[in-house]
Design an enzyme around this catalytic site. Structure first.
Site, PDB file in Angstrom:
ATOM      1  N   ASP A 221       1.550  10.596   6.379  1.00 44.32           N
ATOM      2  CA  ASP A 221       1.596  10.078   5.008  1.00 44.32           C
ATOM      3  C   ASP A 221       0.322  10.481   4.285  1.00 44.32           C
ATOM      4  OD1 ASP A 221      -0.494   7.671   5.233  1.00 44.32           O
ATOM      5  OD2 ASP A 221       0.667   7.746   7.065  1.00 44.32           O
ATOM      6  N   ASP A 223      -1.570   8.198   2.741  1.00 49.49           N
ATOM      7  CA  ASP A 223      -2.185   6.888   2.509  1.00 49.49           C
ATOM      8  C   ASP A 223      -1.763   6.391   1.120  1.00 49.49           C
ATOM      9  OD1 ASP A 223      -3.649   4.820   3.696  1.00 49.49           O
ATOM     10  OD2 ASP A 223      -5.400   5.312   2.504  1.00 49.49           O
TER      11      ASP A 223
HETATM   12  N1  LIG Z   1      -2.369   5.573   6.031  1.00 50.69           N
HETATM   13  C1  LIG Z   1      -2.716   5.155   7.241  1.00 50.69           C
HETATM   14  N2  LIG Z   1      -3.761   4.311   7.402  1.00 50.69           N
HETATM   15  C2  LIG Z   1      -4.138   3.902   8.643  1.00 50.69           C
HETATM   16  N3  LIG Z   1      -3.489   4.257   9.772  1.00 50.69           N
HETATM   17  C3  LIG Z   1      -2.441   5.086   9.654  1.00 50.69           C
HETATM   18  N4  LIG Z   1      -1.621   5.609  10.567  1.00 50.69           N
HETATM   19  C4  LIG Z   1      -0.732   6.372   9.931  1.00 50.69           C
HETATM   20  N5  LIG Z   1      -0.931   6.364   8.598  1.00 50.69           N
HETATM   21  C5  LIG Z   1      -2.011   5.557   8.396  1.00 50.69           C
END
Ligand SMILES: Nc1ncnc2[nH]cnc12
Ligand SMILES: CSC[C@H]1O[C@H](OP(=O)(O)O)[C@H](O)[C@@H]1O
Length: 307
Positions: A221, A223
């Site tokens: 992703d 974030d």
């Molecule tokens: N955006 C994110 N923040 C923290 N841990 C994660 N693991 C996968 N995506 C994450």
């Protein structure tokens, strides 16, 4: 699994710690399942001993067999100590991460070389306490020798659609909630490449235990900093992990194959970390001041260290 032996006599030098979406390693021959009790309790899950081209490896699921252990609850001291107790000296740790940089796209792999600690001190983070004091170097938190192997293996899979970034800084946050947008932007301004909740204290404890430790990250992703991508949620993470799990397993398999070669035997046995902790803890706390509990704990990690 029910019929597998619960002990293993041979030596197992390499372990894979599986993270979110990597709770098992299919395609390997199961040999045994062991569950060592350490001074810090039991590991996250029983450790599976598997064979890959006749080479034994250990597999441990960081969040438990059913993903029942939250990031701040992972018994990292028990995990690292249990792996060391069965002979493991090299840990390849897998992690699902958020990307903090445009060019690291979901499903890309990153071989990180740095960490920024944003955990909040709620996780037990050292083996050296209770009357045994020790300070290990952590300037380079991962193992460059293994990182090189992972890079070669990852780039060799480019034809299968694997994109691998050679370096990166992992921001390890506390969680379990994801970051705010302000935090996500702050981490970008600090030069963070990816973010997870798992690199620490695992990497620190492996260093204290004189083990080789390298994380392989897979982005799931962007974030919550990205102007067009959706904010991270668990469905997004799991979706990318399961869609790309074949590539993750192929990459791990290629790394294990390469590490099994004779030319890597000194690296895998962690010869370059040997004595770094034991020499230092013996020197640091004078014999008269050592505490019984600290001694017992450290003896579990390094049998005979104070003889
Ligand atoms: N955006 C994110 N923040 C923290 N841990 C994660 N693991 C996968 N995506 C994450
Ligand atoms: C389920 S999203 C957050 C979770 O995913 C990562 O887990 P792991 O590093 O074990 O693959 C991240 O660190 C969080 O624990």
């Amino acid at each position: 699994m029910a019929d597998l032996p619960t002990s293993y006599d041979g030596s197992v030098l390499i372990a894979v710690i599986g993270g979110t979406g990597l709770q098992s390693l299919a395609g390997y021959v199961p040999v045994a399942v062991v569950n060592p009790k350490t001074p810090w309790g039991y590991p996250s899950a029983p450790i599976h001993i598997l064979k890959h081209n006749d080479v034994p490896i250990a597999f441990l699921s960081r969040h438990g067999a059913y993903h029942e252990i939250a990031p701040h609850e992972v018994p990292s001291r028990a995990n690292i100590a249990a792996l060391r107790s069965i002979g493991v000296r090299t840990v390849i740790a897998f992690s699902a991460v958020g990307s903090l940089q445009e060019e690291i796209k979901p499903r890309d792999f990153v071989v990180p070389d740095q960490i920024i600690d944003r955990t909040k001190g709620v996780r037990p983070f050292t083996f050296f306490e209770k009357g045994v004091v020790g300070h290990v170097g952590f300037a380079d938190p991962f193992d460059e020798k293994i990182a090189k192997v992972v890079r070669v293996c990852g780039h060799a899979l480019a034809g299968d659609g694997v994109v691998l970034h050679d370096k990166g800084t992992v921001v390890c946050m506390e969680g379990p909630q994801f970051s705010t947008r302000a935090e996500s932007n702050l981490y970008r301004s600090w030069g963070g490449s990816v973010i997870n909740m798992s690199a620490l204290p695992e990497a620190k404890l492996a260093r204290e235990a004189e083990m080789v430790y390298q994380m392989i990250c897979m982005a799931t992703d962007y974030d919550c900093w990205h102007s067009t991508a959706d904010d991270v949620d668990v469905e997004m993470v799991m979706g990318h992990m399961s869609a790309n799990s074949a590539n993750a397993k192929t990459l791990v398999g290629a790394v294990l194959d390469m590490l099994s070669k004779e030319e890597h035997s000194d690296t895998v046995t962690a010869k370059h970390w040997e004595g770094k902790s034991t020499g230092m803890i013996k020197f640091m706390t004078k014999k008269e001041g050592r505490g019984a509990e600290g001694i017992k704990n450290v003896e579990y990690l390094f049998p005979g260290v104070f003889d």
